[in-house]
Design a protein around this motif. Structure first.
Motif, PDB file in Angstrom:
ATOM      1  N   ALA A 169      -2.428  -9.550  -7.099  1.00  0.00           N
ATOM      2  CA  ALA A 169      -3.631 -10.319  -7.367  1.00  0.00           C
ATOM      3  C   ALA A 169      -4.479  -9.478  -8.342  1.00  0.00           C
ATOM      4  O   ALA A 169      -4.413  -8.246  -8.435  1.00  0.00           O
ATOM      5  CB  ALA A 169      -4.403 -10.310  -5.763  1.00  0.00           C
ATOM      6  N   PRO A 170      -5.451  -9.797  -8.916  1.00  0.00           N
ATOM      7  CA  PRO A 170      -6.217  -9.155  -9.998  1.00  0.00           C
ATOM      8  C   PRO A 170      -7.025  -7.955  -9.351  1.00  0.00           C
ATOM      9  O   PRO A 170      -7.472  -8.177  -8.260  1.00  0.00           O
ATOM     10  CB  PRO A 170      -7.273 -10.183 -10.585  1.00  0.00           C
ATOM     11  CG  PRO A 170      -6.720 -11.427 -10.199  1.00  0.00           C
ATOM     12  CD  PRO A 170      -5.914 -11.411  -8.823  1.00  0.00           C
ATOM     13  N   PRO A 198      -3.536  -4.618  -2.118  1.00  0.00           N
ATOM     14  CA  PRO A 198      -2.488  -5.747  -2.818  1.00  0.00           C
ATOM     15  C   PRO A 198      -1.193  -5.499  -2.234  1.00  0.00           C
ATOM     16  O   PRO A 198      -0.887  -4.453  -1.897  1.00  0.00           O
ATOM     17  CB  PRO A 198      -2.690  -5.198  -4.191  1.00  0.00           C
ATOM     18  CG  PRO A 198      -3.425  -3.919  -4.456  1.00  0.00           C
ATOM     19  CD  PRO A 198      -4.237  -3.797  -3.180  1.00  0.00           C
ATOM     20  N   ASP A 199      -0.703  -6.700  -2.209  1.00  0.00           N
ATOM     21  CA  ASP A 199       0.925  -6.646  -1.772  1.00  0.00           C
ATOM     22  C   ASP A 199       1.834  -5.767  -2.779  1.00  0.00           C
ATOM     23  O   ASP A 199       2.573  -5.080  -2.224  1.00  0.00           O
ATOM     24  CB  ASP A 199       1.372  -7.964  -1.681  1.00  0.00           C
ATOM     25  CG  ASP A 199       0.778  -8.901  -0.459  1.00  0.00           C
ATOM     26  OD1 ASP A 199       0.305  -7.959   0.507  1.00  0.00           O
ATOM     27  OD2 ASP A 199       0.581 -10.081  -0.321  1.00  0.00           O
ATOM     28  N   GLY A 240       0.730  -1.265   0.045  1.00  0.00           N
ATOM     29  CA  GLY A 240      -0.080  -0.042  -0.184  1.00  0.00           C
ATOM     30  C   GLY A 240       0.863   1.273  -0.016  1.00  0.00           C
ATOM     31  O   GLY A 240       0.330   2.149   0.127  1.00  0.00           O
ATOM     32  N   ALA A 241       2.249   1.200   0.025  1.00  0.00           N
ATOM     33  CA  ALA A 241       2.870   2.496   0.207  1.00  0.00           C
ATOM     34  C   ALA A 241       3.901   2.564  -1.208  1.00  0.00           C
ATOM     35  O   ALA A 241       4.233   1.603  -1.938  1.00  0.00           O
ATOM     36  CB  ALA A 241       3.810   2.384   1.160  1.00  0.00           C
ATOM     37  N   LEU A 242       4.012   3.755  -1.783  1.00  0.00           N
ATOM     38  CA  LEU A 242       4.585   4.186  -2.920  1.00  0.00           C
ATOM     39  C   LEU A 242       6.092   3.973  -2.609  1.00  0.00           C
ATOM     40  O   LEU A 242       6.807   4.416  -1.774  1.00  0.00           O
ATOM     41  CB  LEU A 242       4.366   5.474  -3.470  1.00  0.00           C
ATOM     42  CG  LEU A 242       5.180   6.069  -4.770  1.00  0.00           C
ATOM     43  CD1 LEU A 242       4.900   5.121  -5.873  1.00  0.00           C
ATOM     44  CD2 LEU A 242       4.865   7.639  -4.908  1.00  0.00           C
ATOM     45  N   VAL A 243       6.570   3.112  -3.472  1.00  0.00           N
ATOM     46  CA  VAL A 243       8.127   2.668  -3.186  1.00  0.00           C
ATOM     47  C   VAL A 243       9.124   3.155  -4.565  1.00  0.00           C
ATOM     48  O   VAL A 243      10.101   3.382  -4.266  1.00  0.00           O
ATOM     49  CB  VAL A 243       8.437   1.091  -3.010  1.00  0.00           C
ATOM     50  CG1 VAL A 243       7.877   0.781  -1.901  1.00  0.00           C
ATOM     51  CG2 VAL A 243       7.761   0.491  -4.366  1.00  0.00           C
TER      52      VAL A 243
END
Length: 753
Positions: free
Chosen positions: A247-248, A180-181, A141-144
């Motif tokens: 995941a879709p 999503p991961d 969930g975090a911008l990397v």
């Protein structure tokens, strides 16, 4: 621009040359657009050239290049940023420009999937944002990281800059158990019209760079090495696609876009679900009507198969998905007053007309200039002689319709005759170069009129001088392109013509301090340059001919001319003698071109040949013989002959050549050893297919034995060597009583020598 001939008329050799030119042009355009944020080629022209490249490749699949534009996506990332490899390649989209192509797209999709014409098939339709593609990677969930498209496989690491864009979420909306991961979101960075106008106002007040359009401003702002500059720029982001997923997101394209919206991304509200081609085209028309009021730039509508399982089945071509297509808008339009027509002379001598307009905003860009292409375009004719704009010519004072696609120089589409001033006069296209006063010649089959001044034309001089010192020409060590630029603008040691190179030392002082005291030079380098120049005072005839930079006279033609005439004086005498015939040839071309235009409009093709025959009346025997000799050289022909006569016939150009020759010792072309040669001094023509040697080998062998190889049959032809497929040349030889033999007989004749 590239060759406009129909693809099915190209020979394999012509197709290979054009594919090389297209590859270079489109690669440069990709770098300008994706890497430098400074496109010089319009979107419409880019699309047209890429479509032509694909058409040529389809006809000649064996000629497809390793660097084919068909396989290019974007451009290599800039060295100013770190690089990020995309987990899944960022693709481009195929383009369509009319409803018929959209119907064909739908048919292709249905055929691939095995669906009938009436089977239900849903598509999404969304505006195509004119911005910079960006990929955002989220983990837990975090911008990397954030990366530009780059070349599709590797992009630029712009993570720090992306974090400053308000509409890019730093963390996704929702609880950890539903996020999503891994989520790689793709979309477009853009700038609104209002923000663009405000930015340019601030830039102007600060004396900083003014941006041409919102796309350039957005791309340039995101690709700043200092993220604080990006933070100060009003950028926005629309999400419309994805890359790697843990995941879709959903089962459909439309559902996935809704999911992205719920995760905190801005998505375009004009994205809709459509059922069939009619729905797609109706939405396209609706968006096109809203285009001017959206507040941001779009250049079309993107259609995607909605069902994601069907997308996976359809898959990808090398660079584009089979399940999506971009329906591009026509170029944007506006009306303005034509205040003047200026003539610019390019580095190749081309006279290019430019319209000076009352400034008008076209698609967010203030336009004050537009290209007028060439004299036929101004006169209301296309390249094939057929009327364009219903035959309306363009005159100073006219109210003209301007269109733009991209931020390169716009074009004029139409003229409003109801607003034409009563005193407006047809534009007289110059036949004299405005830069140097030399004749401006338009060759047969060429849409462009060109200055014949060559080396003495200021607009061409520097490029001509660079050619003169290039490796295949005089190849003077220490005098390359950079030095030519320096000397051309030097007031004391100016090199403006080739002869100036060989007077350079004499124009320095006794101790050579004028050159030695210039930046980058010293006494040793100055003496080395003057020594290198002196080494080139003796020059082979072929090198001199090539070095003059006469249009159409490359290294091969220069060698052919040198071999045929043997000495500089013999070449000059022949070119001078052929002058009247060349002038009549040009007149005949112009007369024939005029008649072809009439024929195209009125189907009066019977008038063409009489026009050419009449213009040749009254040519003296000496001129006819010289012209026939010059054009009869195998590989030369009328085009090269006219170029030679034109260059030598210009007073200033001829004076420049004569000054050069006075500084040189010109080596005659080596005469072949003709001892015991049965063909020495004879004129030979090869025609048809040679089965035991190539045409080039046959020509070289004949010339080594002292024969002259001609490309055409005349009364002075001694031998015609005719292979299978010999046609009109064999017929003419029979009519003239020329000795004709097959390849075996020719080899038997010369075999013992």
């Amino acid at each position: 621009m590239q060759d406009a001939r129909a693809v099915d008329t190209l020979s394999e050799e012509e197709a290979e040359v054009e594919l090389a030119n297209l590859a270079a042009t489109l690669l440069k355009a990709n770098l300008d657009y994706h890497a430098d944020d400074a496109p010089r080629l319009s979107d419409a022209d880019y699309d047209m050239l890429k479509a032509r490249n694909s058409a040529i490749e389809a006809r000649f699949p064996n000629l497809k290049r390793a660097d084919s534009p068909s396989d290019m996506v974007g451009a290599a990332p800039s060295g100013g940023f770190g690089k990020i490899a995309h987990a899944q390649r960022m693709m481009s989209l195929g383009n369509a420009f009319n409803p018929e192509e959209i119907a064909e797209f739908d048919e292709r999709v249905r055929k691939y999937l095995g669906l009938g014409a009436n089977a239900p098939l849903a598509y999404t339709a969304e505006p195509k944002i004119d911005g910079l593609s960006l990929s955002l990677r989220y983990e837990q969930g975090a911008l990397v990281q954030a990366a530009t498209r780059g070349d599709g496989a590797v992009g630029e690491n712009v993570t720090a800059n992306a974090r400053t864009v308000v509409s890019i979420p730093q963390t996704l909306t929702g609880t950890r158990d539903i996020l999503p991961d891994i989520l790689e979101v793709r979309g477009e960075i853009y700038m609104s019209h209002a923000d663009f106008e405000a930015l340019n106002k601030r830039q102007n007040e600060a004396g900083a760079k003014i941006f041409a359009n919102p796309r350039n401003a957005a791309a340039g702002s995101l690709r700043q090495l200092d993220a604080e500059i990006t933070r100060a720029r009003p950028l926005a982001f629309f999400a419309y696609a994805w890359g790697e997923l843990s995941a879709p997101l959903a089962d459909t394209q439309f559902g996935a876009i809704e999911r992205l919206k719920n995760l905190g991304f801005s998505t375009n509200p004009l994205t809709v679900l459509c059922h069939g081609v009619d729905d797609l085209l109706a939405h396209y028309a609706d968006i096109e009507q809203q285009r001017a009021s959206l507040g941001y730039d779009i250049d079309g509508v993107v259609y995607k198969v909605d069902n994601l399982d069907l997308q996976r089945r359809l898959g990808y071509r090398s660079t584009t998905p089979r399940w999506a297509i971009a329906h591009k808008f026509p170029a944007e339009l506006a009306w303005s007053r034509l205040e003047a027509i200026d003539i610019n002379v390019g580095r190749t001598g081309a006279l290019s007309p430019v319209a000076r307009l009352t400034p008008v905003t076209v698609g967010g860009v203030v336009v004050s200039n537009a290209t007028l292409h060439n004299e036929d375009y101004i006169a209301g004719r296309g390249g094939d002689g057929v009327e364009i704009r219903d035959g309306k010519d363009i005159r100073v004072g006219d109210w003209v319709q301007v269109y733009r696609a991209g931020d390169v120089i716009p074009k004029i589409a139409d003229v409003d005759l109801s607003k034409r001033p009563p005193d407006a006069q047809p534009f007289a296209f110059p036949t004299i170069c405005p830069e140097c006063g030399s004749d401006a010649i338009r060759e047969e089959g060429d849409a462009v009129r060109r200055c014949s001044g060559g080396l003495i034309c200021p607009a061409q001089a520097v490029e001509k001088l660079k050619h003169f010192v290039s490796r295949g020409a005089f190849d003077i060590e220490g005098l390359g392109a950079k030095q030519v630029e320096m000397f051309y603008h030097d007031d004391q040691l100016a090199i403006r013509t080739p002869a100036d190179i060989f007077t350079l030392k004499a124009r320095d002082d006794e101790n050579l301090t004028k050159l030695a005291n210039r930046d980058g030079w010293g006494e040793t380098s100055a003496r080395n340059l003057f020594a290198a120049i002196d080494e080139r005072r003796t020059v082979p005839l072929a090198r001199l001919i090539f070095a003059l930079g006469i249009r159409h006279v490359g290294e091969v033609a220069a060698a052919d001319l040198a071999r045929h005439f043997g000495s500089w004086q013999a070449l000059v005498d022949a070119v001078d003698a052929a002058g009247p015939a060349a002038a009549r040839h040009l007149s005949a071309d112009e007369a024939e071109a005029k008649e072809r235009r009439i024929a195209a409009q009125e189907s009066r093709r019977a008038r063409i040949k009489p026009a050419r025959d009449a213009v040749w009346d009254g040519i003296g025997d000496a001129a006819r013989i010289a012209w026939s000799d010059l054009t009869g050289i195998d590989g030369i022909g009328a085009t090269v002959a006219v170029a030679l006569v034109t260059a030598f016939g210009q007073t200033a150009e001829r004076a420049s050549i004569d000054r050069l020759v006075a500084e040189l010792t010109i080596e005659d072309a080596a005469a072949p050893d003709t001892a015991n040669s049965p063909v020495a001094g004879k004129t030979v023509v090869f025609t048809g297919t040679l089965e035991k040697m190539t045409r080039a080998e046959a020509k070289a062998r004949a010339e080594s034995l002292g024969a002259k190889v001609s490309g055409s049959v005349s009364a002075r032809t001694d031998i015609l060597v005719a292979g299978p497929g010999a046609g009109s040349k064999a017929t003419k030889a029979a009519e003239l009583g020329v000795k004709t033999m097959d390849e075996d007989a020719w080899l038997a004749l010369i075999g013992g020598t």
